[in-house]
Motif scaffolding. Structure first.
Motif, PDB file in Angstrom:
ATOM      1  N   ASN A  47       0.847  -1.199   0.000  1.00 55.50           N
ATOM      2  CA  ASN A  47       0.000   0.000   0.000  1.00 55.50           C
ATOM      3  C   ASN A  47       0.884   1.252   0.000  1.00 55.50           C
ATOM      4  OD1 ASN A  47      -1.967   2.059   0.754  1.00 55.50           O
ATOM      5  ND2 ASN A  47      -3.265   0.359   1.405  1.00 55.50           N
ATOM      6  N   GLN A  48       0.479   2.261  -0.785  1.00 54.50           N
ATOM      7  CA  GLN A  48       1.267   3.509  -0.792  1.00 54.50           C
ATOM      8  C   GLN A  48       1.024   4.348   0.452  1.00 54.50           C
ATOM      9  OE1 GLN A  48       1.642   5.553  -4.813  1.00 54.50           O
ATOM     10  NE2 GLN A  48      -0.080   4.199  -5.184  1.00 54.50           N
ATOM     11  N   ILE A  49      -0.105   4.125   1.091  1.00 53.34           N
ATOM     12  CA  ILE A  49      -0.379   4.775   2.371  1.00 53.34           C
ATOM     13  C   ILE A  49       0.129   3.801   3.432  1.00 53.34           C
ATOM     14  CG2 ILE A  49      -2.164   5.673   3.917  1.00 53.34           C
ATOM     15  CD1 ILE A  49      -2.363   7.294   1.469  1.00 53.34           C
ATOM     16  N   ILE A 114      -7.610   2.606  11.766  1.00 51.53           N
ATOM     17  CA  ILE A 114      -6.758   3.590  11.101  1.00 51.53           C
ATOM     18  C   ILE A 114      -7.213   4.996  11.488  1.00 51.53           C
ATOM     19  CG2 ILE A 114      -6.140   4.517   8.826  1.00 51.53           C
ATOM     20  CD1 ILE A 114      -6.527   1.718   7.671  1.00 51.53           C
ATOM     21  N   MET A 180      -9.299  -6.966   6.059  1.00 51.87           N
ATOM     22  CA  MET A 180      -8.255  -6.263   5.297  1.00 51.87           C
ATOM     23  C   MET A 180      -7.193  -7.242   4.842  1.00 51.87           C
ATOM     24  SD  MET A 180      -7.322  -2.399   6.303  1.00 51.87           S
ATOM     25  CE  MET A 180      -8.549  -1.112   6.446  1.00 51.87           C
ATOM     26  N   HIS A 223      -8.979  -5.985   0.492  1.00 52.97           N
ATOM     27  CA  HIS A 223      -8.597  -4.635   0.918  1.00 52.97           C
ATOM     28  C   HIS A 223      -7.200  -4.710   1.529  1.00 52.97           C
ATOM     29  CE1 HIS A 223     -10.086  -0.534   2.226  1.00 52.97           C
ATOM     30  NE2 HIS A 223      -8.907  -0.624   2.808  1.00 52.97           N
ATOM     31  N   THR A 226      -2.665  -0.933   5.451  1.00 53.84           N
ATOM     32  CA  THR A 226      -1.568   0.039   5.541  1.00 53.84           C
ATOM     33  C   THR A 226      -0.457  -0.437   6.465  1.00 53.84           C
ATOM     34  OG1 THR A 226      -2.870   1.016   7.318  1.00 53.84           O
ATOM     35  CG2 THR A 226      -3.002   2.051   5.153  1.00 53.84           C
ATOM     36  N   THR A 397     -16.693   0.661  14.068  1.00 56.33           N
ATOM     37  CA  THR A 397     -16.255   1.747  14.963  1.00 56.33           C
ATOM     38  C   THR A 397     -17.410   2.535  15.580  1.00 56.33           C
ATOM     39  OG1 THR A 397     -16.063   3.512  13.320  1.00 56.33           O
ATOM     40  CG2 THR A 397     -14.134   2.102  13.627  1.00 56.33           C
TER      41      THR A 397
ATOM     42  N   ASN B 312     -15.678   5.747   9.096  1.00 54.60           N
ATOM     43  CA  ASN B 312     -14.414   5.032   9.338  1.00 54.60           C
ATOM     44  C   ASN B 312     -13.509   5.315   8.144  1.00 54.60           C
ATOM     45  OD1 ASN B 312     -12.420   3.216   9.987  1.00 54.60           O
ATOM     46  ND2 ASN B 312     -13.810   1.531  10.449  1.00 54.60           N
ATOM     47  N   TRP B 313     -13.010   6.552   8.083  1.00 53.65           N
ATOM     48  CA  TRP B 313     -12.384   7.069   6.872  1.00 53.65           C
ATOM     49  C   TRP B 313     -11.048   6.400   6.551  1.00 53.65           C
ATOM     50  CZ3 TRP B 313      -7.656   9.113   7.799  1.00 53.65           C
ATOM     51  CH2 TRP B 313      -7.391   9.516   9.107  1.00 53.65           C
ATOM     52  N   GLY B 314     -10.426   5.764   7.524  1.00 56.01           N
ATOM     53  CA  GLY B 314      -9.157   5.076   7.254  1.00 56.01           C
ATOM     54  C   GLY B 314      -9.325   4.026   6.177  1.00 56.01           C
ATOM     55  N   ARG B 315     -10.518   3.439   6.106  1.00 61.13           N
ATOM     56  CA  ARG B 315     -10.766   2.440   5.062  1.00 61.13           C
ATOM     57  C   ARG B 315     -10.730   3.074   3.676  1.00 61.13           C
ATOM     58  NH1 ARG B 315     -15.919  -0.924   7.579  1.00 61.13           N
ATOM     59  NH2 ARG B 315     -14.843  -1.781   9.403  1.00 61.13           N
ATOM     60  N   VAL B 317      -9.070   5.960   2.793  1.00 63.15           N
ATOM     61  CA  VAL B 317      -7.711   6.403   2.484  1.00 63.15           C
ATOM     62  C   VAL B 317      -6.809   5.199   2.175  1.00 63.15           C
ATOM     63  CG1 VAL B 317      -5.680   7.580   3.415  1.00 63.15           C
ATOM     64  CG2 VAL B 317      -7.966   8.541   3.797  1.00 63.15           C
ATOM     65  N   SER B 318      -6.995   4.107   2.913  1.00 64.06           N
ATOM     66  CA  SER B 318      -6.137   2.947   2.644  1.00 64.06           C
ATOM     67  C   SER B 318      -6.468   2.312   1.300  1.00 64.06           C
ATOM     68  CB  SER B 318      -6.233   1.921   3.778  1.00 64.06           C
ATOM     69  OG  SER B 318      -7.565   1.509   3.992  1.00 64.06           O
ATOM     70  N   ALA B 319      -7.724   2.403   0.862  1.00 63.90           N
ATOM     71  CA  ALA B 319      -8.079   1.892  -0.473  1.00 63.90           C
ATOM     72  C   ALA B 319      -7.402   2.728  -1.562  1.00 63.90           C
ATOM     73  CB  ALA B 319      -9.591   1.876  -0.670  1.00 63.90           C
ATOM     74  N   VAL B 320      -7.306   4.037  -1.349  1.00 65.48           N
ATOM     75  CA  VAL B 320      -6.581   4.910  -2.285  1.00 65.48           C
ATOM     76  C   VAL B 320      -5.143   4.404  -2.440  1.00 65.48           C
ATOM     77  CG1 VAL B 320      -5.632   7.236  -2.593  1.00 65.48           C
ATOM     78  CG2 VAL B 320      -7.998   6.941  -1.780  1.00 65.48           C
ATOM     79  N   GLY B 321      -4.569   3.976  -1.312  1.00 64.66           N
ATOM     80  CA  GLY B 321      -3.167   3.574  -1.304  1.00 64.66           C
ATOM     81  C   GLY B 321      -2.881   2.268  -2.007  1.00 64.66           C
ATOM     82  N   TYR B 322      -3.885   1.391  -2.119  1.00 68.77           N
ATOM     83  CA  TYR B 322      -3.618   0.122  -2.803  1.00 68.77           C
ATOM     84  C   TYR B 322      -4.213   0.064  -4.204  1.00 68.77           C
ATOM     85  CZ  TYR B 322      -8.234  -1.994  -1.559  1.00 68.77           C
ATOM     86  OH  TYR B 322      -9.559  -2.288  -1.431  1.00 68.77           O
ATOM     87  N   PRO B 329       1.083  10.701  -0.726  1.00 62.92           N
ATOM     88  CA  PRO B 329       0.454  10.525   0.593  1.00 62.92           C
ATOM     89  C   PRO B 329       0.406  11.812   1.423  1.00 62.92           C
ATOM     90  CG  PRO B 329       1.863   8.660   0.129  1.00 62.92           C
ATOM     91  CD  PRO B 329       2.102   9.659  -0.973  1.00 62.92           C
ATOM     92  N   THR B 332      -2.520  13.998   0.293  1.00 59.39           N
ATOM     93  CA  THR B 332      -3.811  13.332   0.181  1.00 59.39           C
ATOM     94  C   THR B 332      -4.812  13.908   1.187  1.00 59.39           C
ATOM     95  OG1 THR B 332      -2.815  11.319  -0.696  1.00 59.39           O
ATOM     96  CG2 THR B 332      -4.959  11.069   0.361  1.00 59.39           C
ATOM     97  N   TYR B 342      -9.421  14.603   6.571  1.00 56.87           N
ATOM     98  CA  TYR B 342      -8.032  14.153   6.418  1.00 56.87           C
ATOM     99  C   TYR B 342      -7.381  15.130   5.460  1.00 56.87           C
ATOM    100  CZ  TYR B 342      -4.215  10.730   5.717  1.00 56.87           C
ATOM    101  OH  TYR B 342      -3.014  10.074   5.663  1.00 56.87           O
ATOM    102  N   GLY B 345      -2.324  14.229   4.545  1.00 59.99           N
ATOM    103  CA  GLY B 345      -1.747  13.115   5.294  1.00 59.99           C
ATOM    104  C   GLY B 345      -1.970  13.165   6.787  1.00 59.99           C
ATOM    105  N   PRO B 347      -4.836  13.511  10.114  1.00 57.10           N
ATOM    106  CA  PRO B 347      -6.247  13.481  10.515  1.00 57.10           C
ATOM    107  C   PRO B 347      -6.660  14.811  11.152  1.00 57.10           C
ATOM    108  CG  PRO B 347      -4.908  12.277  12.119  1.00 57.10           C
ATOM    109  CD  PRO B 347      -3.970  12.737  11.040  1.00 57.10           C
TER     110      PRO B 347
END
Lengths: 398, 398
Positions: A47-49, A114, A180, A223, A226, A397, B312-315, B317-322, B329, B332, B342, B345, B347
């Motif tokens: 993952n880039q993040i 995250i 994930m 998924h 990170t 969450t 649950n925004w980490g999901r 952002v992490s999808a963007v990364g993969y 980053p 972002t 966000y 980079g 929060p």
């Protein structure tokens, strides 16, 4: 697998404690310490993040001077900016101060939600606590393994022993992961410990090879996380530096162990009731075969058919068709749980009720595909998709 | 949308009947007939495993002599080998015989379960029946639209009218689709009818352009079907051959209509309670932006968070990364339902309860992502993932 006896390699101490990071009150700080400097290699998320602990570990592996791995669950320390980097560094520094080593000789892993900053007060006291609880032996290893679990239903641990030149070498792994989970080394946290003697370069090469055939061949939800980190720690306390045939013997044992634990990740996929083993052959190359197998395993329609023990094979064949790599439709064949139901582009008569019964009774559903006349072959393990997965992840969450 | 008045273009007759192909006893044979030869263009699935009717339509479009489109639901006639090809040809021949045209001037679409041969006795009598029921007007159009539905909860139909040189041109579309919805033109069955005058080449160009911005930007489950077909039929009964500014006016109207109907496909995704509109900017190119948006929309973890109105925004952002395309980053940013959470980079503090409430109350959840400093931008619509989707699809055929 957790029923099989675990053996712990020489040269390590382990500990796991409750620091209060998890709301559930379950163990959430884990520590592995080498009696002497350890050879360490790592394979990390693509993952880039990337989370702060992954950045730290990438910088400090491979190494021949690692003294410890500190890990927390309940918080991924990902997408946390500079504060996240500072918190990771502080975790390592605190362990290093206690052990009398450099912070760069301490590796670190975090897993959980995250985007939240680590509750550092709890982390600090958890680290101080776990440093007092370190011990050798299986119970200590299990404590450490439990403290990295998040949504896992079962603990993932696995041991192998092998004889090399009259010496018994032990390889023992712990892993966490249920959601994930995606292929391409973005699957989980896992630490493989061994008392074999390896160079850092050797450890890196053998670990990458093992990951390619195991952790990189499994998926739950596609998924990629990170945070995912696979570490190999070698204490070098048993035998001589491995080479030649002995290295091959060790590598085979490491590969088997990684396949076993990777399969456990899939079997414990969030809400999963079955998993598929998808074997593709006849592709133009191995890479194509793997991509096709992965695409079949990722389709929500295929996954839900497996959940329902439904031999709705058109979903499988159509997923082959959109995977991307070139296939030969008139040479495409599908065998489901040993029953050939699609041959060279034509449907065959089969007993749907009987096949459904077989699917429902086996935890592993075998999907065998021939996609043409090429020599490429590959295998992938994927979990099914249940209402439990959806319920669980829509309530995680909030 | 189905509440808005429909207008039917000149030059067509429509019909839909119950032939008994569907166990449910709902309409399952649909026919569209041109009073005169129609200009016809098609865009088809990119799946390598293609159903017999898609093979037939690809061979016979573009065209300026199409007389009819015969369609059935309840059976996809896919993965059915030579018998499937023969059945498709027989369907077209039967309609052609009644209309006194060539079989190659009849197009055909099938949708439903993959892998079963068509019950041709029912299909034949259904075709004979629908030929007797053809009519102009909205009711007939609606009958035809209903007979192509499968798991759709609601009928998808949409009309636009535009004035060109004092003439009123009508464009009216019907579509079906709720599952096996994936981007890259593999989404559904849809027929767009118009009384505008177009050449076959013009119709093909305008249809491809409209599909790129609409049908190719939506996903439900990411599973690309074997059957999907989008047809544009132009009777040419109103006005002169379109060119220049008039062509642009027509194209814009066609694009809007396709976006509207594509969004309906997502809104009616199997079991869906919400859909996301994912806007990505700052990518290195438009193609990258679209791939990132599509990856975010395909993640089961993102989908279930939307289902649960969970920020649950980490999901995300992490999808963007993969997703694959290069991102920055530290540049972002994510805005969810208008709330920046966000930034570069890091929060930001936000009111999670309030944001969750906003998410739960709106059918459309707006996800805005900046992924770097590039000029690439793209948009994608994706449904959420509910327990209803899983239950439905694990009980579909058994």
């Amino acid at each position: 697998m957790t029923d099989k006896p675990l053996c712990v390699p020489n040269g390590f101490r382990f500990g796991g404690v409750i620091a209060g990071i998890k709301k559930s009150g379950k163990p959430d700080i884990s520590l592995i310490v080498g009696d002497q400097p350890l050879v360490a290699a790592g394979v990390y998320t693509t993952n880039q993040i990337v989370a702060a602990p992954v950045v730290w570990c990438r910088r400090n592996t491979p190494s021949q001077s690692v003294r410890a791995v500190i890990a927390n669950s309940g918080n991924a320390n990902a997408c946390t900016g500079e504060q996240g980097d500072a918190d990771t560094a502080e975790m390592c520094q605190r362990v290093a101060d206690a052990l009398g080593c450099d912070a760069s000789d301490v590796l670190v892993m975090s897993t959980g939600v995250i985007g939240n900053l680590l509750p550092m007060e709890k982390v600090r006291s958890g680290i101080d606590d776990v440093l007092q609880k370190l011990d050798t032996g299986v119970d200590a290893f299990v404590s450490a393994a439990q403290a990295i679990m998040t949504t896992d239903k079962s603990r993932k641990t696995c041991s192998r022993q092998l004889q090399i030149a009259d010496q018994t070498i032990t390889i023992t792994a712990m892993a966490k992961g249920a959601g994930m989970i995606a292929p391409n080394m973005a699957t989980m946290l896992s630490v493989v410990t061994t008392d074999a003697k390896l160079t850092p370069e050797q450890a890196t090469r053998l670990l990458k090879q093992a990951a390619d055939g195991s952790y990189n061949r499994v998926s739950v939800d596609g998924h990629a996380s990170t945070n995912d980190t696979l570490l190999l720690l070698a204490s070098g306390q048993v035998g001589e530096l491995l080479s030649g045939k002995d290295e091959t013997t060790f590598a085979n044992c490491l590969n088997e162990l990684c396949v076993e634990i990777a399969r456990e990740l899939v079997a414990d996929g969030e809400g999963a009731t079955h998993w598929m083993k998808i074997c593709v052959s006849g592709a133009q190359c191995d890479r194509d075969a793997e991509l096709i197998a992965r695409t079949v395993g990722a389709s929500p329609l295929v996954k839900t058919a497996i959940t329902g023990a439904d031999p709705n094979w058109g979903r499988i064949v159509s997923a082959v068709g959109y995977a991307g790599p070139p296939i030969e439709p008139t040479k495409t064949c599908l065998t489901l749980c040993g029953v050939l139901i699609y041959e060279n582009g034509r449907p065959l008569p089969y007993d749907a009720a009987s096949l459904s019964k077989t699917m429902s009774q086996s935890p592993e559903v075998l999907v065998e595909l021939i996609v043409g006349s090429g020599s490429g072959a590959g295998v992938h393990w994927a979990s099914d998709l249940t209402t439990t997965y959806v319920t669980f992840n829509s309530e995680y969450t909030t």
